[in-house]
Design a protein around this motif. Structure first.
Motif, PDB file in Angstrom:
ATOM      1  N   GLY A  22       0.812  -1.212   0.000  1.00  0.00           N
ATOM      2  CA  GLY A  22       0.000   0.000   0.000  1.00  0.00           C
ATOM      3  C   GLY A  22       0.846   1.262   0.000  1.00  0.00           C
ATOM      4  O   GLY A  22       0.450   2.292  -0.555  1.00  0.00           O
ATOM      5  N   PHE A  23       2.017   1.175   0.624  1.00  0.00           N
ATOM      6  CA  PHE A  23       2.903   2.350   0.659  1.00  0.00           C
ATOM      7  C   PHE A  23       3.793   2.392  -0.582  1.00  0.00           C
ATOM      8  O   PHE A  23       3.958   3.441  -1.206  1.00  0.00           O
ATOM      9  CB  PHE A  23       3.744   2.341   1.926  1.00  0.00           C
ATOM     10  CG  PHE A  23       2.894   2.344   3.171  1.00  0.00           C
ATOM     11  CD1 PHE A  23       2.084   3.431   3.467  1.00  0.00           C
ATOM     12  CD2 PHE A  23       2.868   1.243   4.011  1.00  0.00           C
ATOM     13  CE1 PHE A  23       1.283   3.437   4.590  1.00  0.00           C
ATOM     14  CE2 PHE A  23       2.061   1.249   5.136  1.00  0.00           C
ATOM     15  CZ  PHE A  23       1.264   2.335   5.432  1.00  0.00           C
ATOM     16  N   SER A  24       4.357   1.227  -0.938  1.00  0.00           N
ATOM     17  CA  SER A  24       5.214   1.209  -2.131  1.00  0.00           C
ATOM     18  C   SER A  24       4.430   1.631  -3.366  1.00  0.00           C
ATOM     19  O   SER A  24       4.983   2.231  -4.280  1.00  0.00           O
ATOM     20  CB  SER A  24       5.791  -0.187  -2.343  1.00  0.00           C
ATOM     21  OG  SER A  24       6.450  -0.612  -1.183  1.00  0.00           O
ATOM     22  N   ALA A  25       3.130   1.324  -3.367  1.00  0.00           N
ATOM     23  CA  ALA A  25       2.315   1.683  -4.535  1.00  0.00           C
ATOM     24  C   ALA A  25       2.240   3.199  -4.705  1.00  0.00           C
ATOM     25  O   ALA A  25       2.144   3.694  -5.828  1.00  0.00           O
ATOM     26  CB  ALA A  25       0.910   1.107  -4.398  1.00  0.00           C
ATOM     27  N   ILE A  26       2.292   3.928  -3.598  1.00  0.00           N
ATOM     28  CA  ILE A  26       2.270   5.389  -3.705  1.00  0.00           C
ATOM     29  C   ILE A  26       3.517   5.858  -4.464  1.00  0.00           C
ATOM     30  O   ILE A  26       3.444   6.687  -5.367  1.00  0.00           O
ATOM     31  CB  ILE A  26       2.239   6.042  -2.307  1.00  0.00           C
ATOM     32  CG1 ILE A  26       0.968   5.627  -1.571  1.00  0.00           C
ATOM     33  CG2 ILE A  26       2.323   7.559  -2.420  1.00  0.00           C
ATOM     34  CD1 ILE A  26       0.926   6.084  -0.131  1.00  0.00           C
ATOM     35  N   VAL A  27       4.647   5.273  -4.086  1.00  0.00           N
ATOM     36  CA  VAL A  27       5.892   5.647  -4.765  1.00  0.00           C
ATOM     37  C   VAL A  27       5.847   5.238  -6.222  1.00  0.00           C
ATOM     38  O   VAL A  27       6.238   6.000  -7.107  1.00  0.00           O
ATOM     39  CB  VAL A  27       7.091   4.979  -4.074  1.00  0.00           C
ATOM     40  CG1 VAL A  27       8.360   5.649  -4.534  1.00  0.00           C
ATOM     41  CG2 VAL A  27       6.959   5.073  -2.577  1.00  0.00           C
TER      42      VAL A  27
END
Ligand SMILES: Nc1ncnc2c1ncn2[C@@H]1O[C@H](COP(=O)(O)OP(=O)(O)OP(=O)(O)O)[C@@H](O)[C@H]1O
Ligand SMILES: [Mg+2]
Lengths: 512, 358
Positions: free
Chosen positions: B274-279
């Motif tokens: 969920g966080f890596s997808a933001i990047v």
């Protein structure tokens, strides 16, 4: 004290943007003790040239010389170090900080890491005294009027040691009185050996404040004259390359039903205090109703309330006999209201959207432009191309970002969108603010054209001659009320001036 | 222009890895060897290749949702929670109706995952649209709630009965019925049709954003909320809708993890996707097609980091530090992409400086 900048020259400046040559070998110079006015149509390259001087843009060619020495200015910081200050049209102040805090922002403090506002406040008062302007250093910026905020910007520049002050359309947002005060302030500054470059579209101001005028056209220098040797007509000709079109419109009398009726309208401003205290008005089909008044007397809230963007506290708005008081903006648009908002860049358009996207801001989901939820690109393209051609929007292509257009071209885009929708009523708020003479003329013609087609037009403006030239009747706003509604024949400058100041023509102050 | 964007992003990546190297040195490992494993591992075997795409899939799906919400002006940090909610809902539905035929159950399970994730996302959307609650705070908190809820369910009522019987107590659900398993694209690998689904949805999101009235409005609300309101667009509705769609896509990512990879819901199912997808979404310039290569890159990066950790035995925390630097650098590089003239300033400063020296 003598200014560090005795003479500033920009030589052979060239700046190219994708698709446009914004500055094409421009030479200007300004000496200490002089006000130079930069004139030119929208998109002529005035702001670009000044942004280069202030280090915001880099020129593709050309050089800048201060006192004959070439200098390299590649950031505003360096420009400030060279003694150049700039006041942008949109102020760069932090509203929640005080005047001294804003001035001190970004400057090293005398006490190292500790904030020491005492000397800053003292200097602000000193600078104010030197130029005969008073600003309270402890006031919060949000409490200040637009004119006062501009003074803070000027003091900020002077505090940083500006010897040359660049002002980009400083009077566009000022009341006539504030503009007058600014002219006095600028003259005092040059009398003390500083220099000023001012950009303005208002020829009478240019005549009043400047010593010399440089006219830009299509990025090139089209002429340069001493202000004393010229007149507004000649300047207009140099800018546009033709004579100004004489304009006249016969005022007409209307009777019968109003297409838009406002009854006892009360509305609050953003702070929750009353902005409109019971306004009643009507406009007939085919009529142009001018709304005059110093801005900030409820005009903005009036336009927003009619278009559904602001909650109505009490009172009624009727469009073609149907009540729209508490309708959503969408319902009001569908019932036939067109609106040219005051803030053309953030309300009237989306700056990062392409031209065609902004042309369809209101109609993207309507029949020929969308089938179901799918956008019909071919129809949209054909329609947009037609509007760009019909309304003379100057752009490299339909995919250009709207924010990159000049003010005049953005206004053309909004006019194109609003007028082709054939609304029953068109509200135009300050439609010519910041526009060059040619573009303003065009807006005027379009509004008159709209009224001929039977639209009721409400024209909100602080330019008296504009309101007088176009309107059939004039309503004067003061402090959230209508002072009087007059037929244009009775609305001479003096009467309007008194009404705008809240006085009735027999020179008595009206009781609140 | 395009070439410059690529160059800046590449420079950001190299810069982040260079600083990461210092941390690897601190952990008394060999950064050269570590990076060699990290950068070549994912590409040196078919295992690396398929596992990269296994990680790409949830990044891509979640990232598409991030793109929709960001484009609508909603800074959605809630992908992680939405993935978990989607995973547990789909696993729950699949476990609840094991006897339904696949043609009925499979779409039902997908729908459950998307809907649950969507509603979870919409909470933050509605809070922002109606009450002006900051979405960054609300989504971060919803992540916490989702994580605890997820653990509660896989430890409690949804725990695999066998785990209880044998007393092992590993917190995971039972295997879902194999009629809803996503077909493996390459036998023996974990790469499933979920990957195809993600690619198809990327194209669908592209169409939605660029060629439909709904997408137009979502973008208008993000790019010019005042103008959108002026034009009669229902701004709160589209804000909430963007979060529903974002949540639905993240929920599908969780569903694909269940149906395509693990065949059950288990602890650590998301691993920070969920966080890596933001990047990945930022790296792909918030473009639904741009994010395809971006999520592949980050899929490889995550896999490479896993491999590196195993090969040269550095603490997992350092791997996260390196990922953090990548995020920081990418976000910072944005400035240079938005304002190309900064290059000119650097160049002129540089040439002046070298001029002074000579
Ligand atoms: N950042 C930019 N990118 C692309 N084109 C630009 C940019 N800034 C200005 N332009 C273009 O350069 C030309 C000159 O613009 P500029 O803003 O200098 O005009 P101006 O004389 O200040 O006009 P106005 O009176 O409307 O303020 C215009 O055609 C404009 O579209
Ligand atoms: Mg300008």
């Amino acid at each position: 004290m003598s200014a560090r900048i005795q003479k500033l020259e920009m030589r052979g400046i060239v700046k190219r943007f994708p698709g446009v040559l914004s500055n094409d070998h421009v030479n200007i110079e300004v000496s200490a003790g002089e006000v130079l006015a930069l004139l030119g149509e929208n998109g002529a390259g005035k702001t670009t040239l000044m942004n280069i001087l202030y280090g915001l843009y880099q020129a593709d060619a050309g050089e800048i010389l201060i006192n004959g020495e070439p200098v390299q200015i590649d950031s505003p910081r360096m420009a400030i170090d060279c003694g150049i200050g700039m006041v942008h049209q949109h102020f760069m102040l932090v509203p929640t900080l005080t005047v001294s805090e804003n001035v001190a922002l970004g400057l090293p403090s005398e006490k190292g890491a500790l904030l020491d506002l005492e000397p800053v406040s003292r200097r602000i008062v000193e600078i104010g005294a030197t130029y005969g302007v008073s600003v309270n250093p402890d006031a919060y910026v949000w409490q200040l009027s637009v004119g006062e905020q501009q003074r803070v910007e000027i003091i900020k520049a002077l505090y940083r040691g500006a010897d040359l002050l660049v002002m980009d359309e400083p009077t566009a947002v000022l009341t006539p009185q504030e503009a007058q005060d600014l002219i006095v302030l600028l003259r005092t500054m040059v009398a003390q050996g500083r220099s000023v470059i001012i950009i303005s579209h208002k020829l009478h101001e240019v005549m009043a404040v400047s010593d010399r005028v440089v006219v830009l056209r299509d990025g090139k220098k089209a002429g340069e004259v001493a202000t004393g040797d010229t007149n507004p007509e000649e300047l207009a000709r140099m800018m546009v390359g033709r004579d100004a079109r004489p304009f006249s419109r016969e005022a007409r009398q209307f009777d019968g039903d109003c297409v838009l009726c406002v009854e006892e309208l009360c509305v609050n401003n953003n702070m929750g205090t009353p902005a409109l205290r019971g306004i009643s008005l009507g406009v007939h089909p085919g009529e142009i109703l001018g709304i005059a008044g110093v801005s900030g007397n409820g005009q903005k809230e009036f336009a927003e309330a009619i278009s559904g963007l602001r909650t109505v506290e009490s009172g009624k708005v009727l469009l073609s006999g149907q009540e729209i008081t508490h309708c959503t903006p969408k319902q009001i648009i569908d019932k036939g209201l067109g609106f040219i908002p005051e803030d053309r860049l953030h309300v009237g358009t989306i700056p990062s959207f392409q031209i065609w996207e902004n042309l369809l801001l209101k109609d993207h989901a309507e029949k020929p432009f969308a089938r179901g939820v799918l956008l019909s690109e071919k129809t949209i393209r054909a329609h947009s191309e037609k509007l760009v051609a019909d309304y003379g929007i100057k752009t490299p292509d339909l995919e250009t970002q709207t924010g990159k257009l000049s003010g005049g071209n953005i206004q053309r885009l909004i006019l194109a969108r609003e007028i082709t929708r054939q609304p029953k009523v068109l509200v135009a708020a300050y439609p010519t603010r910041g526009l060059d003479i040619g573009a303003a003329e065009y807006v005027h013609e379009m509004l008159v054209q709209a009224s001929r087609e039977g639209m009721g037009v409400i024209l909100i403006s602080e330019e008296l001659d504009e309101v007088q030239k176009l309107s059939d009747r004039i309503a004067v706003f003061f402090d959230g009320r209508i002072m009087q509604v007059l037929p244009v024949a009775q609305a001479d400058e003096k009467t309007l001036g008194l009404l705008m100041a809240g006085l009735t023509p027999d020179n008595q102050a009206t009781a609140g | 222009m395009k070439g410059r964007t690529f160059f800046v992003l590449l420079a950001a990546l190299v810069g982040a890895l260079a600083i990461g190297a210092l941390f690897i040195l601190l952990a008394k490992s060999d950064p050269i060897r570590a990076y060699k494993v990290m950068l070549t591992g994912p590409f040196s075997s078919s295992f690396g290749f398929t596992e990269t795409l296994v990680r790409t899939t949830p990044l891509l799906l979640t990232g598409l949702g991030i793109i929709i919400s960001f484009r609508c002006g909603v800074l959605n940090i809630g992908g992680e929670g939405q993935i978990l909610i989607g995973a547990i809902a789909s696993a729950g539905v699949a476990l609840a109706m094991p006897n339904l035929p696949g043609v009925v159950l499979f779409p039902l399970v997908l729908l459950a995952g998307a809907l649950a994730g969507g509603l979870w996302g919409a909470i933050a959307g509605v809070l922002k649209a109606r009450l002006n609650v900051n979405e960054i705070l609300s989504t971060v908190m919803l992540n916490q709630i989702a994580a605890q809820l997820y653990l509660l369910l896989i430890r409690g009522i949804l725990i695999d009965p066998q785990e209880v019987t044998y007393g092992t107590g590993v917190p995971q659900t039972a295997l879902v019925t194999d009629v809803v398993w996503m077909t493996r694209l390459i036998p023996g690998s974990r790469l499933s049709t979920g990957f195809i689904l993600a690619i198809v949805l990327a194209i669908a999101v592209y169409y939605l954003l660029m060629h439909t009235t709904i997408g137009y409005r979502l973008r208008a609300v993000g790019a010019g909320p005042q103008a959108a309101r002026y034009a009669g667009i229902n701004v709160p509705f589209y804000m909430a809708l963007s979060m529903f769609l974002a949540g639905a896509l993240a929920g599908l990512a969780g569903t694909v993890e269940v149906l395509g990879v693990h065949h059950r819901a288990l602890e650590d199912i998301s691993a920070g996707y969920g966080f890596s997808a933001i990047v990945a979404a930022l790296f792909g310039r918030l473009h639904p097609i741009g994010i395809i290569p971006a999520s592949m890159l980050f899929g490889a990066l995550i896999l490479g980091a896993d491999m590196m950790q195993r090969a040269v035995s550095i603490p997992a925390a350092i791997v996260m530090v390196i990922q953090g630097f990548v995020i920081l650098f990418v976000v910072a590089s944005d400035v240079f992409i938005r304002r190309p003239e900064l290059f000119g300033q650097w160049k002129s400063k540089w040439s002046r400086r070298s001029g002074e020296v000579s």
